[in-house]
Scaffold this active site. Structure first.
Site, mmCIF file in Angstrom:
data_model
loop_
_atom_site.group_PDB
_atom_site.id
_atom_site.type_symbol
_atom_site.label_atom_id
_atom_site.label_comp_id
_atom_site.label_asym_id
_atom_site.label_seq_id
_atom_site.Cartn_x
_atom_site.Cartn_y
_atom_site.Cartn_z
ATOM 1 N N ARG A 96 0.820 -1.215 0.000
ATOM 2 C CA ARG A 96 0.000 0.000 0.000
ATOM 3 C C ARG A 96 0.854 1.266 0.000
ATOM 4 O O ARG A 96 0.411 2.316 -0.482
ATOM 5 C CB ARG A 96 -0.950 0.002 1.200
ATOM 6 C CG ARG A 96 -2.177 -0.873 0.967
ATOM 7 C CD ARG A 96 -3.139 -0.792 2.127
ATOM 8 N NE ARG A 96 -4.400 -1.451 1.819
ATOM 9 C CZ ARG A 96 -5.376 -1.621 2.699
ATOM 10 N NH1 ARG A 96 -5.235 -1.188 3.949
ATOM 11 N NH2 ARG A 96 -6.494 -2.209 2.350
ATOM 12 N N GLY A 132 -12.356 -4.149 1.978
ATOM 13 C CA GLY A 132 -13.757 -3.762 2.175
ATOM 14 C C GLY A 132 -14.310 -2.911 1.037
ATOM 15 O O GLY A 132 -15.440 -3.122 0.584
ATOM 16 N N GLY A 167 -8.238 -9.157 0.603
ATOM 17 C CA GLY A 167 -7.038 -9.571 1.328
ATOM 18 C C GLY A 167 -6.572 -10.991 1.033
ATOM 19 O O GLY A 167 -5.413 -11.213 0.666
ATOM 20 N N LYS A 222 -17.996 -17.954 3.567
ATOM 21 C CA LYS A 222 -19.414 -17.871 3.910
ATOM 22 C C LYS A 222 -20.273 -17.193 2.849
ATOM 23 O O LYS A 222 -19.950 -16.101 2.389
ATOM 24 C CB LYS A 222 -19.575 -17.138 5.232
ATOM 25 C CG LYS A 222 -19.069 -17.941 6.407
ATOM 26 C CD LYS A 222 -19.432 -17.259 7.695
ATOM 27 C CE LYS A 222 -19.153 -18.177 8.869
ATOM 28 N NZ LYS A 222 -19.328 -17.483 10.136
HETATM 29 C C1 3PG Z 1 -8.767 -1.335 5.034
HETATM 30 O O1 3PG Z 1 -7.674 -1.729 5.450
HETATM 31 O O2 3PG Z 1 -9.603 -2.089 4.506
HETATM 32 C C2 3PG Z 1 -9.061 0.127 5.110
HETATM 33 O O3 3PG Z 1 -7.944 0.821 5.513
HETATM 34 C C3 3PG Z 1 -10.250 0.424 5.988
HETATM 35 O O4 3PG Z 1 -9.970 0.163 7.324
HETATM 36 P P1 3PG Z 1 -11.181 0.046 8.353
HETATM 37 O O5 3PG Z 1 -11.909 -1.230 7.990
HETATM 38 O O6 3PG Z 1 -10.570 0.015 9.723
HETATM 39 O O7 3PG Z 1 -12.047 1.250 8.127
#
Ligand code: 3PG
Ligand code: MG
Length: 422
Positions: free
Chosen positions: A58, A400, A377, A220
């Protein structure tokens, strides 16, 4: 990885994704930043253990934006969150080690660290900065205003610079002050990584070259209902693999032994099947599997046809016939969107199916025959294990935010860039 042409979105007049009109997003292409103080929001939410930065992906992925701004004569102030601290300073979530890592990754550039992102300390630090220099501010989430999307906190941040650049796509699903509210107070632009991410996702999900296939893995079904529903309306083929495949097999009345299953999700699975049929999306379930009595590294395993899984065994990977079938399918599609491993890759040798298929997709992508896009991830970790991240067309830095995009949601920070005219 191939470079993404950041001018593409504008020149193609790409239609809006969700409610966002991309053509309204301003990019840093050709922006005059000489002598200006540019605030760059990045996502340095990276793994740190005992003060040592683990994976630097990142950090490396935002360097082109930072270097572009420095080359244009800007002073660059970098903003990020790290972890989920409650309130006040927490030593394990300080960004200090990342400033050291940045300095290491940018030889010849002065990188300093400022121990607060607002207040006198931040203002003094920023005033001392010269064109061509970088300062990283302390964790935004040490301030309550960040997560509350507080306009006053956003105003304080905005006051530190002349221009704001958002290069944190992986945080774009959060309506937080440093990515949403701030755009109301300062001229705001998308960075190179932000543009690359949204361009790649738009090309894969909203405007793919067809046929387009998605692979949805992961354990899931319940966490991917929205993703599956949205993708069945957009993909030509949707491969259901990993743990979630067993709930689909179960819904079809097939034996799944002691595989991970969510019987409560059966009605939803049936709805997804009907939705796929309505939209002409072929749902592809593996027809054979690797099964084992236990989920542990080196467990005894054997190949088993779908529907014939013994009661005391469970699915741990996709089987050889299914791998061969997917390879054949890869040769016929133009776009592949990958989220979620197809086996329990954390336990060797059950990553084999995932790795073989990733290498095949990478080979086709490298030959220019397939646009292969991946994110999340676990998927990125598996790609790294397979050694082919570099050969995929695009690998997202987001977890996310990537998922929420696949769900068809409008990401608040992307929307803010499209409407912002401060
Ligand atoms: C992540 O690593 O997915 C982002 O930086 C968001 O982090 P968070 O889920 O703690 O908001
Ligand atoms: Mg997260």
């Amino acid at each position: 990885m191939n470079d993404i042409d950041v001018s593409m979105i504008k020149s193609s007049g790409a239609a809006p994704s969700g409610k966002v009109d991309f053509s309204r997003i301003r990019t840093i292409d050709g922006l005059d930043v000489r002598g200006k103080c540019v605030l760059v929001r990045v996502d340095f939410n990276v793994p740190i253990k005992d003060g040592v930065v683990g994976d630097t992906t990142r950090i490396e992925r935002v360097l082109p934006t930072i270097k572009h701004l420095l080359a244009g004569g800007a002073k660059v102030i970098v903003l990020s969150h790290l972890g989920r601290p409650k309130t006040g300073t927490m030593t394990d979530t300080t960004l200090k080690p990342i400033a050291d890592k940045m300095a290491e990754l940018m030889p010849g550039t002065k990188v300093s660290f400022i121990g607060n992102c607002v207040g006198d300390e931040a203002r003094r630090g920023v005033e001392a900065l010269k064109p061509g220099e970088v300062a990283l501010l302390e964790n935004l989430r040490y301030n309550d205003g960040e997560k509350k999307n507080d306009p006053d906190f956003a105003k304080e941040l905005a006051a530190l610079g002349d221009i704001y650049v958002d290069d944190a796509f992986s945080t774009a699903h959060r309506a937080h002050a440093s990515v949403e509210a701030i755009t109301h107070f300062i001229p705001s632009y998308a960075g190179l990584l932000m543009m690359a991410e949204i361009t790649a996702l738009d090309r894969a999900v909203e405007h793919p070259q067809r046929p387009v296939m998605a692979i949805a893995g992961g354990s899931k079904v319940s966490t991917k209902i929205q993703v599956l529903t949205n993708l069945t309306a957009r993909m030509d083929q949707l491969v259901l693999a990993g743990g979630m495949a067993s709930t689909f097999l179960f819904a079809k009345g097939m034996e799944i032994g002691k595989s991970l299953c969510q019987p409560e999700a059966v009605p939803i699975v049936k709805e997804i099947m009907a939705h796929a049929e309505k939209h002409g999306c072929e749902l592809v379930l593996p027809n054979d599997f690797i099964v084992a009595k236990e989920l542990k590294a080196g467990a005894d395993w054997h190949v088993c046809k779908a529907g014939e899984i013994p009661a005391d065994e469970m699915i741990v990977d996709i089987g050889p016939d299914s791998v061969a079938d997917l390879k054949r399918r890869f040769a016929e599609i133009k776009t592949l969107l990958w989220n979620g491993p197809v086996g329990a890759f954390e336990w060797e040798p059950f990553g084999a199916g995932t790795y073989v298929l990733m290498r095949e997709a990478a080979r086709l992508a490298k030959e220019g025959k397939l646009a292969a896009i991946a994110g999340g991830g676990d998927t990125v970790a598996a790609l790294n294990n397979a050694g082919v991240s570099q050969d995929f067309t695009y690998v997202s830095t987001a977890g996310g935010a990537f998922l929420e995009w696949l769900e068809g949601k409008t990401l608040p920070a992307v929307a803010a860039l499209a409407v912002s005219r401060a």
